[in-house]
Design a protein around this motif. Structure first.
Motif, PDB file in Angstrom:
ATOM      1  N   ILE A  49       0.988  -1.211  -0.287  1.00  0.00           N
ATOM      2  CA  ILE A  49      -0.303   0.196   0.058  1.00  0.00           C
ATOM      3  C   ILE A  49       1.102   1.234  -0.392  1.00  0.00           C
ATOM      4  O   ILE A  49       1.756   1.581   0.829  1.00  0.00           O
ATOM      5  CB  ILE A  49      -0.825   0.098   1.574  1.00  0.00           C
ATOM      6  N   THR A  50       0.431   2.208  -0.965  1.00  0.00           N
ATOM      7  CA  THR A  50       1.744   3.175  -1.163  1.00  0.00           C
ATOM      8  C   THR A  50       0.495   4.512  -1.363  1.00  0.00           C
ATOM      9  O   THR A  50      -0.768   4.484  -2.010  1.00  0.00           O
ATOM     10  CB  THR A  50       2.293   3.704  -2.457  1.00  0.00           C
ATOM     11  N   TRP A  51       0.484   5.299  -0.905  1.00  0.00           N
ATOM     12  CA  TRP A  51       0.217   6.781  -1.169  1.00  0.00           C
ATOM     13  C   TRP A  51       1.252   8.330  -1.615  1.00  0.00           C
ATOM     14  O   TRP A  51       2.104   8.060  -2.000  1.00  0.00           O
ATOM     15  CB  TRP A  51       0.034   7.425  -0.171  1.00  0.00           C
ATOM     16  N   ALA A  52       0.700   8.244  -3.095  1.00  0.00           N
ATOM     17  CA  ALA A  52       1.877   9.665  -3.561  1.00  0.00           C
ATOM     18  C   ALA A  52       1.333  10.758  -3.709  1.00  0.00           C
ATOM     19  O   ALA A  52       0.038  11.051  -4.642  1.00  0.00           O
ATOM     20  CB  ALA A  52       2.057   8.954  -4.974  1.00  0.00           C
ATOM     21  N   PHE A  53       1.554  12.064  -3.615  1.00  0.00           N
ATOM     22  CA  PHE A  53       1.308  13.250  -3.533  1.00  0.00           C
ATOM     23  C   PHE A  53       2.169  14.337  -4.631  1.00  0.00           C
ATOM     24  O   PHE A  53       3.348  13.808  -4.490  1.00  0.00           O
ATOM     25  CB  PHE A  53       1.249  13.953  -2.126  1.00  0.00           C
ATOM     26  N   GLN A  54       0.990  14.697  -5.497  1.00  0.00           N
ATOM     27  CA  GLN A  54       1.802  15.172  -6.427  1.00  0.00           C
ATOM     28  C   GLN A  54       0.471  16.825  -7.034  1.00  0.00           C
ATOM     29  O   GLN A  54      -0.648  16.008  -6.774  1.00  0.00           O
ATOM     30  CB  GLN A  54       1.878  15.295  -7.027  1.00  0.00           C
ATOM     31  N   GLY A  55       1.294  17.992  -6.939  1.00  0.00           N
ATOM     32  CA  GLY A  55       0.351  19.091  -6.836  1.00  0.00           C
ATOM     33  C   GLY A  55      -0.776  19.111  -5.620  1.00  0.00           C
ATOM     34  O   GLY A  55      -1.100  19.150  -4.718  1.00  0.00           O
ATOM     35  N   LYS A  56      -2.531  18.909  -6.458  1.00  0.00           N
ATOM     36  CA  LYS A  56      -3.105  18.543  -5.481  1.00  0.00           C
ATOM     37  C   LYS A  56      -4.093  17.541  -5.739  1.00  0.00           C
ATOM     38  O   LYS A  56      -5.296  17.226  -5.243  1.00  0.00           O
ATOM     39  CB  LYS A  56      -4.413  19.716  -5.596  1.00  0.00           C
ATOM     40  N   LEU A  57      -2.943  16.306  -6.334  1.00  0.00           N
ATOM     41  CA  LEU A  57      -3.517  15.243  -6.519  1.00  0.00           C
ATOM     42  C   LEU A  57      -2.565  14.091  -5.765  1.00  0.00           C
ATOM     43  O   LEU A  57      -1.876  13.611  -5.274  1.00  0.00           O
ATOM     44  CB  LEU A  57      -3.295  14.660  -8.018  1.00  0.00           C
ATOM     45  N   LEU A  58      -4.143  12.646  -4.886  1.00  0.00           N
ATOM     46  CA  LEU A  58      -3.625  12.112  -3.799  1.00  0.00           C
ATOM     47  C   LEU A  58      -3.724  10.563  -4.668  1.00  0.00           C
ATOM     48  O   LEU A  58      -4.163  10.166  -5.088  1.00  0.00           O
ATOM     49  CB  LEU A  58      -3.575  11.993  -3.036  1.00  0.00           C
ATOM     50  N   GLU A  59      -2.672   9.632  -4.798  1.00  0.00           N
ATOM     51  CA  GLU A  59      -2.848   8.849  -5.808  1.00  0.00           C
ATOM     52  C   GLU A  59      -2.834   7.384  -4.686  1.00  0.00           C
ATOM     53  O   GLU A  59      -1.650   7.751  -3.571  1.00  0.00           O
ATOM     54  CB  GLU A  59      -1.746   8.269  -6.801  1.00  0.00           C
ATOM     55  N   LEU A  60      -3.333   6.191  -4.584  1.00  0.00           N
ATOM     56  CA  LEU A  60      -3.314   5.110  -3.936  1.00  0.00           C
ATOM     57  C   LEU A  60      -3.445   3.758  -4.612  1.00  0.00           C
ATOM     58  O   LEU A  60      -4.535   4.460  -5.587  1.00  0.00           O
ATOM     59  CB  LEU A  60      -4.892   5.442  -2.454  1.00  0.00           C
ATOM     60  N   ARG A  61      -1.883   3.578  -4.317  1.00  0.00           N
ATOM     61  CA  ARG A  61      -1.901   2.592  -4.512  1.00  0.00           C
ATOM     62  C   ARG A  61      -1.352   1.452  -4.055  1.00  0.00           C
ATOM     63  O   ARG A  61      -1.333   1.125  -3.153  1.00  0.00           O
ATOM     64  CB  ARG A  61      -1.098   2.633  -6.328  1.00  0.00           C
ATOM     65  N   ASP A  62      -1.518   0.108  -4.895  1.00  0.00           N
ATOM     66  CA  ASP A  62      -1.788  -1.194  -4.229  1.00  0.00           C
ATOM     67  C   ASP A  62      -0.150  -2.083  -5.184  1.00  0.00           C
ATOM     68  O   ASP A  62      -0.960  -2.671  -6.394  1.00  0.00           O
ATOM     69  CB  ASP A  62      -2.587  -2.548  -3.788  1.00  0.00           C
ATOM     70  N   VAL A  63       0.686  -1.947  -4.932  1.00  0.00           N
ATOM     71  CA  VAL A  63       1.623  -2.317  -5.773  1.00  0.00           C
ATOM     72  C   VAL A  63       1.889  -3.644  -6.056  1.00  0.00           C
ATOM     73  O   VAL A  63       2.765  -4.799  -6.777  1.00  0.00           O
ATOM     74  CB  VAL A  63       3.220  -2.352  -5.511  1.00  0.00           C
ATOM     75  N   SER A  64       1.289  -4.320  -5.179  1.00  0.00           N
ATOM     76  CA  SER A  64       1.123  -6.031  -5.403  1.00  0.00           C
ATOM     77  C   SER A  64      -0.782  -6.096  -6.108  1.00  0.00           C
ATOM     78  O   SER A  64      -0.579  -7.803  -6.329  1.00  0.00           O
ATOM     79  CB  SER A  64       1.228  -6.419  -3.755  1.00  0.00           C
ATOM     80  N   TYR A  65      -1.019  -5.424  -6.233  1.00  0.00           N
ATOM     81  CA  TYR A  65      -2.435  -5.699  -7.367  1.00  0.00           C
ATOM     82  C   TYR A  65      -2.870  -6.115  -7.040  1.00  0.00           C
ATOM     83  O   TYR A  65      -4.460  -7.124  -7.025  1.00  0.00           O
ATOM     84  CB  TYR A  65      -2.167  -5.899  -8.651  1.00  0.00           C
ATOM     85  N   HIS A  66      -3.970  -6.026  -4.950  1.00  0.00           N
ATOM     86  CA  HIS A  66      -4.989  -6.463  -4.785  1.00  0.00           C
ATOM     87  C   HIS A  66      -5.793  -5.729  -4.278  1.00  0.00           C
ATOM     88  O   HIS A  66      -7.496  -5.561  -4.153  1.00  0.00           O
ATOM     89  CB  HIS A  66      -4.584  -7.209  -3.046  1.00  0.00           C
ATOM     90  N   GLN A  67      -5.378  -4.132  -4.656  1.00  0.00           N
ATOM     91  CA  GLN A  67      -6.648  -3.207  -4.858  1.00  0.00           C
ATOM     92  C   GLN A  67      -6.927  -2.224  -5.701  1.00  0.00           C
ATOM     93  O   GLN A  67      -5.932  -2.675  -6.418  1.00  0.00           O
ATOM     94  CB  GLN A  67      -6.609  -1.963  -3.464  1.00  0.00           C
ATOM     95  N   LYS A  68      -7.582  -1.808  -6.612  1.00  0.00           N
ATOM     96  CA  LYS A  68      -7.941  -0.697  -7.106  1.00  0.00           C
ATOM     97  C   LYS A  68      -6.596   0.393  -7.185  1.00  0.00           C
ATOM     98  O   LYS A  68      -7.323   0.812  -6.324  1.00  0.00           O
ATOM     99  CB  LYS A  68      -9.120  -0.728  -7.890  1.00  0.00           C
ATOM    100  N   ASP A  69      -5.930   0.602  -8.193  1.00  0.00           N
ATOM    101  CA  ASP A  69      -5.750   1.911  -7.577  1.00  0.00           C
ATOM    102  C   ASP A  69      -6.543   3.215  -7.728  1.00  0.00           C
ATOM    103  O   ASP A  69      -7.864   3.232  -8.464  1.00  0.00           O
ATOM    104  CB  ASP A  69      -5.243   2.742  -9.344  1.00  0.00           C
ATOM    105  N   ILE A  70      -6.413   4.690  -7.052  1.00  0.00           N
ATOM    106  CA  ILE A  70      -7.478   5.389  -6.758  1.00  0.00           C
ATOM    107  C   ILE A  70      -6.785   6.692  -6.514  1.00  0.00           C
ATOM    108  O   ILE A  70      -5.909   6.555  -6.042  1.00  0.00           O
ATOM    109  CB  ILE A  70      -8.117   5.037  -5.190  1.00  0.00           C
ATOM    110  N   VAL A  71      -7.377   7.733  -7.200  1.00  0.00           N
ATOM    111  CA  VAL A  71      -7.155   8.695  -7.081  1.00  0.00           C
ATOM    112  C   VAL A  71      -8.226   9.695  -6.152  1.00  0.00           C
ATOM    113  O   VAL A  71      -9.067   9.101  -6.531  1.00  0.00           O
ATOM    114  CB  VAL A  71      -6.839   9.772  -8.551  1.00  0.00           C
ATOM    115  N   MET A  72      -7.506  10.847  -5.366  1.00  0.00           N
ATOM    116  CA  MET A  72      -8.570  12.204  -4.865  1.00  0.00           C
ATOM    117  C   MET A  72      -7.718  12.989  -4.453  1.00  0.00           C
ATOM    118  O   MET A  72      -6.354  13.290  -5.038  1.00  0.00           O
ATOM    119  CB  MET A  72      -8.277  11.282  -3.312  1.00  0.00           C
TER     120      MET A  72
END
Length: 140
Positions: A49-72
């Motif tokens: 499970i990772t969170w990535a911040f850039q600009g005004k976007l937060l990307e939520l990613r599961d690099v093991s591919y158990h969950q779908k990628d999400i942006v907020m």
């Protein structure tokens, strides 16, 4: 003529920069405590499970591919981090708005409009607390 050309070129370019300080970048979740369950901290280092911040976007990613990628969208000010408007990332079609919070729970988010207290934020460590979760991250 050269000075005018350079001036026009520079004024035509609209550079967008991100001024989120230590928050910008790629964060790995290392610990998650569900304060409702009262079961203690769960080691998340191998979860992917990772969170990535850039600009005004937060990307939520599961690099093991158990969950779908999400942006907020997010806002960070005054010791608070507000995240809202979650969407599934659909690379081949339109992104899909998330209304069911069960997709957000694995990422440590319990509401489609979540607010966290920023307990610690350095260049290498971040600790966030919401009503339900206490989350710890390390920066890549």
């Amino acid at each position: 003529i050269y000075i005018i050309g350079i001036g026009l070129l520079l004024s035509a370019c609209d550079m967008e920069s991100s001024d989120n300080g230590h928050l910008d970048g790629f964060w790995q979740m290392t610990s998650k405590t569900d304060q409702y369950a009262k079961s203690g901290a769960v080691d998340m280092r191998d979860s992917g499970i990772t969170w990535a911040f850039q600009g005004k976007l937060l990307e939520l990613r599961d690099v093991s591919y158990h969950q779908k990628d999400i942006v907020m969208s997010f806002e960070h000010s005054g010791g608070l981090l507000k995240a809202d408007r979650p969407y599934f990332v659909e690379r081949d079609s339109d992104d899909i708005r998330i209304t069911d919070v069960t997709f957000l729970i694995p990422y440590g988010i319990s509401q489609t409009e979540e607010q966290f207290k920023v307990l610690e934020l350095t260049s290498s460590e971040m600790i966030l607390e919401s009503e339900r979760f206490l989350l710890k991250f390390c920066k890549y």
